[in-house]
Every structure is written in C-alpha cells, then in structure tokens.
Motif scaffolding. Structure first.
Motif, PDB file in Angstrom:
ATOM      1  N   GLU A   1      20.314   8.289 -10.907  1.00  0.00           N
ATOM      2  CA  GLU A   1      21.428   8.816 -10.622  1.00  0.00           C
ATOM      3  C   GLU A   1      22.649   7.968 -10.456  1.00  0.00           C
ATOM      4  O   GLU A   1      23.692   8.492 -10.225  1.00  0.00           O
ATOM      5  CB  GLU A   1      21.386   9.856  -9.515  1.00  0.00           C
ATOM      6  N   LEU A   2      22.342   6.734 -10.334  1.00  0.00           N
ATOM      7  CA  LEU A   2      23.339   5.690  -9.976  1.00  0.00           C
ATOM      8  C   LEU A   2      23.702   5.322 -11.403  1.00  0.00           C
ATOM      9  O   LEU A   2      23.033   5.159 -12.299  1.00  0.00           O
ATOM     10  CB  LEU A   2      22.887   4.429  -9.176  1.00  0.00           C
ATOM     11  N   PRO A   3      25.023   4.983 -11.602  1.00  0.00           N
ATOM     12  CA  PRO A   3      26.059   4.902 -10.653  1.00  0.00           C
ATOM     13  C   PRO A   3      26.838   6.170 -10.348  1.00  0.00           C
ATOM     14  O   PRO A   3      27.824   6.368  -9.594  1.00  0.00           O
ATOM     15  CB  PRO A   3      26.954   3.793 -11.153  1.00  0.00           C
ATOM     16  N   GLU A   4      26.730   7.032 -11.505  1.00  0.00           N
ATOM     17  CA  GLU A   4      27.401   8.236 -11.241  1.00  0.00           C
ATOM     18  C   GLU A   4      27.716   9.056 -10.091  1.00  0.00           C
ATOM     19  O   GLU A   4      28.702   9.470  -9.545  1.00  0.00           O
ATOM     20  CB  GLU A   4      26.761   9.578 -12.448  1.00  0.00           C
ATOM     21  N   ALA A   5      26.556   8.964  -9.197  1.00  0.00           N
ATOM     22  CA  ALA A   5      26.477   9.705  -7.886  1.00  0.00           C
ATOM     23  C   ALA A   5      27.606   8.912  -6.961  1.00  0.00           C
ATOM     24  O   ALA A   5      28.180   9.540  -6.040  1.00  0.00           O
ATOM     25  CB  ALA A   5      25.314   9.693  -7.462  1.00  0.00           C
ATOM     26  N   VAL A   6      27.751   7.569  -7.379  1.00  0.00           N
ATOM     27  CA  VAL A   6      28.795   6.874  -6.178  1.00  0.00           C
ATOM     28  C   VAL A   6      30.123   6.813  -7.044  1.00  0.00           C
ATOM     29  O   VAL A   6      31.098   7.012  -6.124  1.00  0.00           O
ATOM     30  CB  VAL A   6      28.386   5.281  -6.209  1.00  0.00           C
TER      31      VAL A   6
ATOM     32  N   ALA B   1      29.175  -0.155   9.111  1.00  0.00           N
ATOM     33  CA  ALA B   1      29.526  -1.393   8.479  1.00  0.00           C
ATOM     34  C   ALA B   1      30.637  -1.118   7.487  1.00  0.00           C
ATOM     35  O   ALA B   1      31.338  -1.797   7.148  1.00  0.00           O
ATOM     36  CB  ALA B   1      28.614  -2.287   8.016  1.00  0.00           C
ATOM     37  N   GLY B   2      31.070  -0.010   7.151  1.00  0.00           N
ATOM     38  CA  GLY B   2      32.114   0.457   6.356  1.00  0.00           C
ATOM     39  C   GLY B   2      31.662   0.602   4.798  1.00  0.00           C
ATOM     40  O   GLY B   2      32.413   0.544   3.856  1.00  0.00           O
ATOM     41  N   LEU B   3      30.297   0.151   4.466  1.00  0.00           N
ATOM     42  CA  LEU B   3      29.789   0.441   3.088  1.00  0.00           C
ATOM     43  C   LEU B   3      29.460   1.807   2.769  1.00  0.00           C
ATOM     44  O   LEU B   3      29.542   2.884   3.430  1.00  0.00           O
ATOM     45  CB  LEU B   3      28.466  -0.360   3.192  1.00  0.00           C
ATOM     46  N   VAL B   4      29.530   1.896   1.442  1.00  0.00           N
ATOM     47  CA  VAL B   4      29.038   3.174   0.854  1.00  0.00           C
ATOM     48  C   VAL B   4      27.675   3.299   0.936  1.00  0.00           C
ATOM     49  O   VAL B   4      26.853   2.636   0.412  1.00  0.00           O
ATOM     50  CB  VAL B   4      29.543   3.219  -0.658  1.00  0.00           C
ATOM     51  N   ALA B   5      27.159   4.174   1.637  1.00  0.00           N
ATOM     52  CA  ALA B   5      25.749   4.326   1.947  1.00  0.00           C
ATOM     53  C   ALA B   5      25.113   5.220   1.177  1.00  0.00           C
ATOM     54  O   ALA B   5      25.555   6.605   0.791  1.00  0.00           O
ATOM     55  CB  ALA B   5      25.508   4.895   3.347  1.00  0.00           C
ATOM     56  N   VAL B   6      24.078   4.987   0.281  1.00  0.00           N
ATOM     57  CA  VAL B   6      23.175   5.791  -0.591  1.00  0.00           C
ATOM     58  C   VAL B   6      22.003   6.096  -0.196  1.00  0.00           C
ATOM     59  O   VAL B   6      21.061   5.041   0.216  1.00  0.00           O
ATOM     60  CB  VAL B   6      23.359   5.304  -2.065  1.00  0.00           C
TER      61      VAL B   6
ATOM     62  N   ALA C   1      27.350   9.966   3.570  1.00  0.00           N
ATOM     63  CA  ALA C   1      26.439   9.231   2.969  1.00  0.00           C
ATOM     64  C   ALA C   1      26.259  10.103   1.525  1.00  0.00           C
ATOM     65  O   ALA C   1      26.607  11.477   1.326  1.00  0.00           O
ATOM     66  CB  ALA C   1      24.920   9.342   3.631  1.00  0.00           C
ATOM     67  N   ILE C   2      25.920   9.430   0.290  1.00  0.00           N
ATOM     68  CA  ILE C   2      25.533  10.102  -0.701  1.00  0.00           C
ATOM     69  C   ILE C   2      23.993  10.220  -0.990  1.00  0.00           C
ATOM     70  O   ILE C   2      23.343   9.200  -0.656  1.00  0.00           O
ATOM     71  CB  ILE C   2      26.216   9.034  -2.231  1.00  0.00           C
TER      72      ILE C   2
ATOM     73  N   ALA D   1      28.254  -0.764  -2.148  1.00  0.00           N
ATOM     74  CA  ALA D   1      27.241   0.381  -2.181  1.00  0.00           C
ATOM     75  C   ALA D   1      26.013  -0.081  -1.811  1.00  0.00           C
ATOM     76  O   ALA D   1      25.246  -1.233  -2.461  1.00  0.00           O
ATOM     77  CB  ALA D   1      27.126   1.400  -3.411  1.00  0.00           C
ATOM     78  N   TYR D   2      25.364   0.323  -0.394  1.00  0.00           N
ATOM     79  CA  TYR D   2      24.124  -0.086  -0.008  1.00  0.00           C
ATOM     80  C   TYR D   2      23.162   1.186  -0.156  1.00  0.00           C
ATOM     81  O   TYR D   2      23.200   2.104   0.234  1.00  0.00           O
ATOM     82  CB  TYR D   2      24.045  -0.385   1.329  1.00  0.00           C
ATOM     83  N   VAL D   3      22.105   0.691  -0.978  1.00  0.00           N
ATOM     84  CA  VAL D   3      21.094   1.935  -1.453  1.00  0.00           C
ATOM     85  C   VAL D   3      19.752   1.677  -0.697  1.00  0.00           C
ATOM     86  O   VAL D   3      19.149   0.781  -0.803  1.00  0.00           O
ATOM     87  CB  VAL D   3      20.781   1.649  -3.054  1.00  0.00           C
TER      88      VAL D   3
END
Length: 197
Positions: free
Chosen positions: A190-195, A160-165, A182-183, A144-146
């Motif tokens: 709110e991390l990590p529950e949002a992800v 790039a295929g990452l989880v975007a926050v 995106a999240i 996850a990239y925040v």
C-alpha cells in the motif's frame, strides 16, 4: 509538505519473526503455539516482550537473533524496491543488536541505517526519532516512519513530527489501534499511495 523518505522498523514490519520465536520456543521447551500466545498476551498488555518468559514461567534463553532473507515478509523487498525506483530515500531504523547491521546491509541498498544498540538509545525514546531526522536531508514532516508497534513506532514518530505509518501485522501490530493522525495499512504494497496519495 511532500514525503521524501521512508524509514522502516525491522521486526514484524519487514521481518516475519515467527521462525525466531519458534527457535526460542524450542530452546525453552514449550510449544510454538504457546510462545506465540504469550507474545500476543504481552503485546495486548503493552509490556516489554521479554516478560513473556514470566508468563511462561521459564528463564530467558540465549538465542541469538540471526535474520535470514527467507524471514522477510513477501511484500517487503518489492515495496522497498518500488519506493527506491520512485525516487524516495529508503532507510531502516530499529531496536536491534549490533550484529543486525550486517544483515541489513546485505538485505537492501539502504540510504540510511540506524541501530539502537549502536546509537545508545532505543525506541520509543524521543532521541531515537530525533536521530533519524538529524541523519537525513529531510525535515521531520518529510519523513515517513513505518512500523508495527503503536507504542514504540507510531506514537513517538507522530510526537517527533514524522508521518507515522502503522502496519497492522504481528502480535503488536494487531494488538492496538493507531491514534488519530497515523496512516494505517495492512500491507507494504500500500506504500507509497497511502502516504502521498
């Protein structure tokens, strides 16, 4: 695929940049509110932040970026420690000058640090995010990239295929809406529950 690592942008994600921009305002002789308004203007237009000096009609001053622990957003250290305690890898990768590395190392026991000026590539270049994936023992979809910026952080992380926050704070964080996929969060609490749910 479960997320195993969280990698953070620095400015306006972990660091509140208002003190720095106040120093810049003082150096060019403009009111703090005026420089913040100019930043919001360039953020809304999606142009490089150095264009704010064109907006202000002044030369760009040589004000070094010297972050202090007091510049951290109140939710930053708690969120990082919580992620680490939960067993996640925790990293930082940002567009920063070389001297930022020392501050980052003193800030937190990172599993990974990436600095654009040392890598020779800046966000939003795809190579920046490829470098993150190459440096971690996780696949892209497990990272996850925040970040606060839709243009520099969220869109290229998704590509790039990452989880975007997307953290909606600071001039850029509030200027644009994140794309589908995106999240979106208002606070690092709110991390990590949002992800991961």
């Amino acid at each position: 695929m479960a997320v195993g690592a969280f990698v953070f942008d620095l400015g306006e994600t972990l660091i509140d940049e208002r003190r720095h921009w106040a120093l810049v305002a003082d150096a060019v002789g403009v009111a703090h509110e005026r420089i913040w308004s100019a930043l919001e203007d360039v953020a809304a237009r999606g142009v490089h932040h150095w264009q704010l000096f064109d907006v202000l009609g002044v030369e760009r001053p040589d004000v070094p970026v010297e972050w202090q622990p007091s510049d951290l957003y109140p939710d930053a250290v708690h969120a990082l420690a919580r992620l680490r305690d939960a067993g996640y890898w925790v990293g930082v990768a940002a567009n920063q000058p070389p001297e930022a590395e020392d501050f980052m190392r003193r800030l937190f026991p990172w599993d990974f640090i990436g600095i654009s000026s040392l890598w020779g590539v800046e966000k939003p270049a795809p190579e920046f995010f490829e470098r993150i994936v190459e440096s971690l023992p996780y696949r892209a979809e497990e990272i996850a990239y925040v970040g606060d910026r839709v243009d520099n952080d969220v869109v290229p992380a998704l590509a790039a295929g990452l989880v975007a926050v997307h953290v909606k704070r600071g001039p850029w964080g509030r200027a644009h809406d994140a794309p589908a996929g995106a999240i979106v969060i208002e606070s690092l609490h709110e991390l990590p529950e949002a992800v991961v749910g």
